[in-house]
Design an enzyme around this catalytic site. Structure first.
Site, short mmCIF file in Angstrom:
data_model
loop_
_atom_site.label_atom_id
_atom_site.label_comp_id
_atom_site.label_asym_id
_atom_site.label_seq_id
_atom_site.Cartn_x
_atom_site.Cartn_y
_atom_site.Cartn_z
N SER A 140 0.86 -1.19 0.00
CA SER A 140 0.00 0.00 0.00
C SER A 140 0.90 1.23 0.00
CB SER A 140 -0.85 -0.02 1.28
OG SER A 140 -1.46 1.25 1.51
N TYR A 156 -1.85 -0.88 10.54
CA TYR A 156 -1.81 -0.99 9.07
C TYR A 156 -0.47 -0.48 8.54
CZ TYR A 156 -3.97 -1.00 4.40
OH TYR A 156 -4.29 -1.26 3.10
P1 NAD Z 1 -11.57 -6.56 1.42
O1 NAD Z 1 -12.06 -6.26 2.79
O2 NAD Z 1 -12.50 -6.37 0.28
O3 NAD Z 1 -10.97 -8.02 1.36
C1 NAD Z 1 -10.11 -8.52 2.37
C2 NAD Z 1 -10.36 -10.01 2.52
O4 NAD Z 1 -9.45 -10.52 3.50
C3 NAD Z 1 -11.79 -10.33 2.99
O5 NAD Z 1 -12.44 -11.19 2.08
C4 NAD Z 1 -11.56 -10.99 4.34
O6 NAD Z 1 -12.50 -12.00 4.65
C5 NAD Z 1 -10.15 -11.54 4.19
N1 NAD Z 1 -9.60 -11.84 5.51
C6 NAD Z 1 -9.54 -11.01 6.59
N2 NAD Z 1 -9.08 -11.68 7.67
C7 NAD Z 1 -8.84 -12.96 7.26
C8 NAD Z 1 -8.35 -14.12 7.92
N3 NAD Z 1 -8.06 -14.14 9.24
N4 NAD Z 1 -8.20 -15.26 7.20
C9 NAD Z 1 -8.52 -15.28 5.89
N5 NAD Z 1 -9.00 -14.22 5.21
C10 NAD Z 1 -9.15 -13.05 5.89
O7 NAD Z 1 -10.27 -5.64 1.23
P2 NAD Z 1 -9.46 -5.15 -0.04
O8 NAD Z 1 -9.64 -3.69 -0.16
O9 NAD Z 1 -9.70 -6.02 -1.20
O10 NAD Z 1 -7.98 -5.33 0.49
C11 NAD Z 1 -7.17 -6.41 0.11
C12 NAD Z 1 -5.73 -6.06 0.42
O11 NAD Z 1 -5.34 -4.90 -0.32
C13 NAD Z 1 -5.46 -5.74 1.89
O12 NAD Z 1 -4.22 -6.31 2.28
C14 NAD Z 1 -5.36 -4.24 1.92
O13 NAD Z 1 -4.56 -3.78 2.93
C15 NAD Z 1 -4.74 -3.97 0.56
N6 NAD Z 1 -4.95 -2.63 0.05
C16 NAD Z 1 -6.20 -2.17 -0.16
C17 NAD Z 1 -6.37 -0.89 -0.65
C18 NAD Z 1 -7.72 -0.33 -0.89
O14 NAD Z 1 -7.82 0.89 -1.08
N7 NAD Z 1 -8.77 -1.14 -0.91
C19 NAD Z 1 -5.26 -0.08 -0.95
C20 NAD Z 1 -3.99 -0.59 -0.74
C21 NAD Z 1 -3.85 -1.87 -0.23
#
Ligand code: NAD
Length: 284
Positions: A165, A178
């Site tokens: 990120s 985070y």
């Molecule tokens: P999201 O909430 O849509 O998906 C995250 C998934 O992780 C969920 O399906 C959840 O069930 C799963 N998860 C959480 N805890 C878990 C566990 N203990 N065991 C198994 N699965 C688990 O989020 P997203 O936005 O798709 O984010 C995905 C990744 O991208 C994350 O690492 C986040 O930090 C990173 N990210 C997101 C953004 C953004 O703006 N959305 C930006 C930069 C980085």
């Protein structure tokens, strides 16, 4: 009130036409791409995109219903490969997940995507929440890598792609866990590269805000913390520093993973793909 129309925060539907298609002999049914967090957001998009490129995707998440939906979306779109699911909690079952993936074919690619957010100042930050975030977003990627590397070496090549990120480069207040784990994930990425011989690689992807439930879910908390409206959180706090004024789509992030896993990225090793709309490289 400003006249600016509210941005539709929901992720757009996934479709094959949006996916980067790469001609790589390893993108084939016998190749397993293990994708965590595949029940939602970016993980679902990466699972979709790698299956669309012909791989057998092993999609894992703690959310079984979400995983089933990922399979439906991929099947409805008629992707070339397949999406198989392994429901598991990464805090406890990371090693088992790799074993289950290896039963489906040759594990060559691992996408560490699963994650969660918590917004709170350091003085009030719940340590159990820190532990959860650390375990899911840093410890599990290490454990999954540890158990996947022997399969990648056996295959002769492979790669670990880690979803970092902009918060792995600079930080936002009230997101200490985070920030810390995303910085750590880049350290893990470089450690994998350091221990590899160049054929088994690692890379990270650093984006700004992507339209997923993780982001839309934190908007109310951030608004409360900062005493501003939810719309102001999106426009001023999240995208205020970016030159691109729209959030990224999950499939655009997934395409970076397709590229990162492909033979075209053979010199991407330990490095980061910063696709942040100019957030980190511009100021005022
Ligand atoms: P999201 O909430 O849509 O998906 C995250 C998934 O992780 C969920 O399906 C959840 O069930 C799963 N998860 C959480 N805890 C878990 C566990 N203990 N065991 C198994 N699965 C688990 O989020 P997203 O936005 O798709 O984010 C995905 C990744 O991208 C994350 O690492 C986040 O930090 C990173 N990210 C997101 C953004 C953004 O703006 N959305 C930006 C930069 C980085």
């Amino acid at each position: 009130m400003a006249d600016t129309p509210e941005q539709d925060l929901g992720p757009p539907p996934l479709a094959s036409e949006q996916v980067l298609s790469v001609d790589d002999d390893r993108f084939a049914p016998e190749t397993v791409c293990l994708v965590t967090g595949a029940a939602s957001g970016i993980g679902r998009a990466v699972a979709f995109a790698m299956a669309d490129n012909g791989c057998t995707v092993v999609a894992t998440d703690v959310d079984e219903d979400g995983l089933a939906e990922t399979v439906d979306v991929a099947e409805d779109a008629g992707v070339d490969g397949t999406v198989e699911t392994v429901a598991a909690d990464l805090r406890e079952e990371a090693a088992d997940v790799v074993d289950a993936a290896a039963d489906r074919g040759q594990v060559r690619f691992l996408a560490n995507i699963a994650g969660l957010q918590h917004v709170s100042p350091i003085e009030e930050f719940p340590m159990e929440k820190y532990d959860e975030m650390h375990d899911v977003m840093l410890r599990a990627p290490l454990e999954l890598t540890k158990h996947s590397l022997p399969h990648m070496h056996e295959a002769g090549s492979g790669a670990v792609g880690n979803m970092a990120s902009v918060h792995g480069h600079y930080v936002t207040s009230d997101k200490v866990a985070y920030n810390v784990v995303k910085f750590g994930l880049r350290g893990l990425t470089q450690s994998i590269a350091a221990e590899g011989d160049g054929t088994v690689r690692a890379y990270s992807v650093s984006t700004g805000y992507v339209a997923t439930p993780l982001v839309t879910g934190q908007i109310p908390d951030t608004a409360e913390q900062r005493g501003v409206s939810e719309q102001e959180v999106v426009e001023d706090v999240m995208l205020g520093q970016a030159r691109n004024k729209e959030m990224m789509d999950p499939v655009e992030v997934a395409n970076l993973f397709v590229f990162g896993f492909s033979e075209h990225a053979s010199h991407l090793n330990g490095g980061d793909l910063p696709f942040d709309g100019g957030m980190m490289s511009t100021y005022e």
